[in-house]
Write a protein that holds these residues in place. Structure first.
Motif, mmCIF file in Angstrom:
data_model
loop_
_atom_site.group_PDB
_atom_site.id
_atom_site.type_symbol
_atom_site.label_atom_id
_atom_site.label_comp_id
_atom_site.label_asym_id
_atom_site.label_seq_id
_atom_site.Cartn_x
_atom_site.Cartn_y
_atom_site.Cartn_z
ATOM 1 N N ALA A 83 -9.919 12.542 -16.468
ATOM 2 C CA ALA A 83 -9.783 13.895 -17.343
ATOM 3 C C ALA A 83 -8.679 13.526 -18.247
ATOM 4 O O ALA A 83 -8.722 13.825 -19.599
ATOM 5 C CB ALA A 83 -9.828 15.138 -16.750
ATOM 6 N N SER A 84 -7.740 12.944 -17.963
ATOM 7 C CA SER A 84 -6.399 12.863 -18.860
ATOM 8 C C SER A 84 -6.556 11.403 -19.413
ATOM 9 O O SER A 84 -5.821 11.272 -20.378
ATOM 10 C CB SER A 84 -5.318 12.633 -17.912
ATOM 11 O OG SER A 84 -5.104 11.404 -17.046
ATOM 12 N N GLY A 85 -7.436 10.286 -19.115
ATOM 13 C CA GLY A 85 -7.623 9.433 -19.782
ATOM 14 C C GLY A 85 -7.115 8.033 -19.160
ATOM 15 O O GLY A 85 -7.283 7.060 -19.715
ATOM 16 N N CYS A 86 -6.323 8.392 -18.101
ATOM 17 C CA CYS A 86 -5.805 7.157 -17.037
ATOM 18 C C CYS A 86 -6.767 6.395 -16.481
ATOM 19 O O CYS A 86 -7.894 7.082 -15.839
ATOM 20 C CB CYS A 86 -4.786 7.681 -16.212
ATOM 21 S SG CYS A 86 -3.887 6.297 -15.423
ATOM 22 N N ASN A 87 -6.892 5.084 -16.590
ATOM 23 C CA ASN A 87 -8.111 4.046 -15.970
ATOM 24 C C ASN A 87 -7.745 3.393 -14.859
ATOM 25 O O ASN A 87 -8.085 2.336 -14.610
ATOM 26 C CB ASN A 87 -8.455 3.157 -17.142
ATOM 27 C CG ASN A 87 -7.189 2.206 -17.577
ATOM 28 O OD1 ASN A 87 -6.283 2.154 -17.275
ATOM 29 N ND2 ASN A 87 -7.969 1.202 -18.350
ATOM 30 N N TRP A 88 -6.199 3.919 -14.269
ATOM 31 C CA TRP A 88 -6.174 3.128 -12.951
ATOM 32 C C TRP A 88 -5.419 4.115 -11.844
ATOM 33 O O TRP A 88 -5.070 5.032 -12.312
ATOM 34 C CB TRP A 88 -5.203 2.081 -13.300
ATOM 35 C CG TRP A 88 -3.772 2.750 -13.821
ATOM 36 C CD1 TRP A 88 -3.504 3.079 -15.299
ATOM 37 C CD2 TRP A 88 -2.523 2.951 -13.416
ATOM 38 N NE1 TRP A 88 -2.323 3.437 -15.549
ATOM 39 C CE2 TRP A 88 -1.701 3.388 -14.326
ATOM 40 C CE3 TRP A 88 -2.143 2.680 -12.000
ATOM 41 C CZ2 TRP A 88 -0.398 3.837 -13.947
ATOM 42 C CZ3 TRP A 88 -0.834 3.296 -11.615
ATOM 43 C CH2 TRP A 88 -0.091 3.812 -12.531
ATOM 44 N N THR A 89 -5.350 3.630 -10.601
ATOM 45 C CA THR A 89 -4.509 4.281 -9.679
ATOM 46 C C THR A 89 -3.977 3.266 -8.657
ATOM 47 O O THR A 89 -4.326 2.005 -8.823
ATOM 48 C CB THR A 89 -5.664 5.337 -8.953
ATOM 49 O OG1 THR A 89 -5.005 6.140 -8.198
ATOM 50 C CG2 THR A 89 -6.668 4.381 -8.091
ATOM 51 N N MET A 90 -3.210 3.859 -7.932
ATOM 52 C CA MET A 90 -2.569 2.951 -6.935
ATOM 53 C C MET A 90 -2.561 3.868 -5.516
ATOM 54 O O MET A 90 -2.359 5.009 -5.501
ATOM 55 C CB MET A 90 -0.917 2.612 -7.031
ATOM 56 C CG MET A 90 -0.688 1.615 -8.162
ATOM 57 S SD MET A 90 1.039 1.516 -8.229
ATOM 58 C CE MET A 90 1.148 0.192 -9.411
ATOM 59 N N LYS A 91 -2.709 3.031 -4.516
ATOM 60 C CA LYS A 91 -2.933 3.644 -3.094
ATOM 61 C C LYS A 91 -2.391 2.941 -2.128
ATOM 62 O O LYS A 91 -2.290 1.616 -2.384
ATOM 63 C CB LYS A 91 -4.290 3.860 -2.629
ATOM 64 C CG LYS A 91 -5.232 4.864 -3.617
ATOM 65 C CD LYS A 91 -6.599 4.870 -3.314
ATOM 66 C CE LYS A 91 -7.327 5.929 -4.355
ATOM 67 N NZ LYS A 91 -8.765 6.096 -4.018
ATOM 68 N N HIS A 92 -1.987 3.539 -1.160
ATOM 69 C CA HIS A 92 -1.378 2.809 0.082
ATOM 70 C C HIS A 92 -0.047 2.146 -0.371
ATOM 71 O O HIS A 92 0.024 0.958 0.017
ATOM 72 C CB HIS A 92 -2.220 1.637 0.681
ATOM 73 C CG HIS A 92 -3.672 2.561 0.865
ATOM 74 N ND1 HIS A 92 -3.933 3.501 1.815
ATOM 75 C CD2 HIS A 92 -4.826 2.277 0.177
ATOM 76 C CE1 HIS A 92 -5.010 3.846 1.610
ATOM 77 N NE2 HIS A 92 -5.835 3.094 0.782
ATOM 78 N N PHE A 93 1.122 2.875 -0.465
ATOM 79 C CA PHE A 93 2.273 2.402 -0.699
ATOM 80 C C PHE A 93 2.844 2.068 0.633
ATOM 81 O O PHE A 93 2.716 2.968 1.455
ATOM 82 C CB PHE A 93 3.308 3.303 -1.336
ATOM 83 C CG PHE A 93 2.805 3.430 -2.996
ATOM 84 C CD1 PHE A 93 3.768 2.793 -3.680
ATOM 85 C CD2 PHE A 93 1.918 4.179 -3.414
ATOM 86 C CE1 PHE A 93 3.512 3.067 -5.274
ATOM 87 C CE2 PHE A 93 1.581 4.179 -4.614
ATOM 88 C CZ PHE A 93 2.355 3.630 -5.621
ATOM 89 N N GLY A 94 3.514 0.970 0.945
ATOM 90 C CA GLY A 94 4.013 0.577 2.050
ATOM 91 C C GLY A 94 5.487 0.909 2.037
ATOM 92 O O GLY A 94 6.280 0.934 1.231
ATOM 93 N N ASN A 95 5.926 1.373 3.420
ATOM 94 C CA ASN A 95 7.316 1.688 3.783
ATOM 95 C C ASN A 95 7.690 3.031 3.067
ATOM 96 O O ASN A 95 8.798 3.155 2.702
ATOM 97 C CB ASN A 95 8.315 0.597 3.709
ATOM 98 C CG ASN A 95 9.392 0.636 4.468
ATOM 99 O OD1 ASN A 95 9.452 1.389 5.595
ATOM 100 N ND2 ASN A 95 10.437 0.291 3.880
ATOM 101 N N ALA A 96 6.886 3.915 2.797
ATOM 102 C CA ALA A 96 7.182 4.795 1.861
ATOM 103 C C ALA A 96 7.381 6.372 2.535
ATOM 104 O O ALA A 96 7.552 7.339 2.147
ATOM 105 C CB ALA A 96 6.211 5.201 0.687
ATOM 106 N N LYS A 97 7.228 6.271 3.933
ATOM 107 C CA LYS A 97 7.328 7.474 4.639
ATOM 108 C C LYS A 97 8.684 8.286 4.434
ATOM 109 O O LYS A 97 9.803 7.648 4.363
ATOM 110 C CB LYS A 97 7.084 7.214 6.063
ATOM 111 C CG LYS A 97 7.054 8.598 6.993
ATOM 112 C CD LYS A 97 6.407 8.215 8.436
ATOM 113 C CE LYS A 97 6.231 9.337 9.234
ATOM 114 N NZ LYS A 97 4.996 10.248 8.979
ATOM 115 N N GLY A 98 8.495 9.589 4.019
ATOM 116 C CA GLY A 98 9.571 10.184 3.887
ATOM 117 C C GLY A 98 10.075 10.364 2.249
ATOM 118 O O GLY A 98 10.919 11.072 1.949
ATOM 119 N N PHE A 99 9.285 9.322 1.458
ATOM 120 C CA PHE A 99 9.612 9.207 0.019
ATOM 121 C C PHE A 99 8.080 9.678 -0.602
ATOM 122 O O PHE A 99 8.150 9.120 -1.874
ATOM 123 C CB PHE A 99 10.348 7.855 -0.171
ATOM 124 C CG PHE A 99 11.419 7.623 0.517
ATOM 125 C CD1 PHE A 99 12.692 7.892 -0.213
ATOM 126 C CD2 PHE A 99 11.345 6.943 1.706
ATOM 127 C CE1 PHE A 99 13.758 7.878 0.652
ATOM 128 C CE2 PHE A 99 12.614 6.529 2.271
ATOM 129 C CZ PHE A 99 13.891 7.106 1.920
#
Length: 92
Positions: free
Chosen positions: A44-60
């Motif tokens: 809806a905002s026009g953004c054409n990408w995403t990112m999923k599954h960041f590693g070592n991000a627990k707590g952040f």
């Protein structure tokens, strides 16, 4: 706002750079693994990408969400493929 366009490698690097300059992440000495952006139909905002599954991000997760939200508002993923075929480097 008009988004700037970056290829997948540069977008991944930009998100990583922004994450790893956050005081709490630097202070804890954490290295968060940033995935490559995945192309999607514009939302809806026009953004054409995403990112999923960041590693070592627990707590952040809060910082990841904030950086991702800001980057998605500022950048779109280019249509060009930035992966190189190594054979072309040797003229094959």
């Amino acid at each position: 706002m008009i988004r700037k366009t970056l290829n997948a490698s540069r977008l991944q690097s930009e998100v990583s750079r922004r994450l790893h300059r956050i005081h709490e992440i630097v202070e804890d000495g954490v290295k968060i693994a940033v995935p490559r952006p995945q192309k999607q139909e514009p939302d809806a905002s026009g953004c054409n990408w995403t990112m999923k599954h960041f590693g070592n991000a627990k707590g952040f997760e809060r910082f990841v969400d904030e950086v991702l939200t800001a980057a998605r508002a500022e950048y779109n993923l280019s249509d060009t493929d930035d992966s190189k075929d190594i054979r072309s480097l040797f003229g094959e």
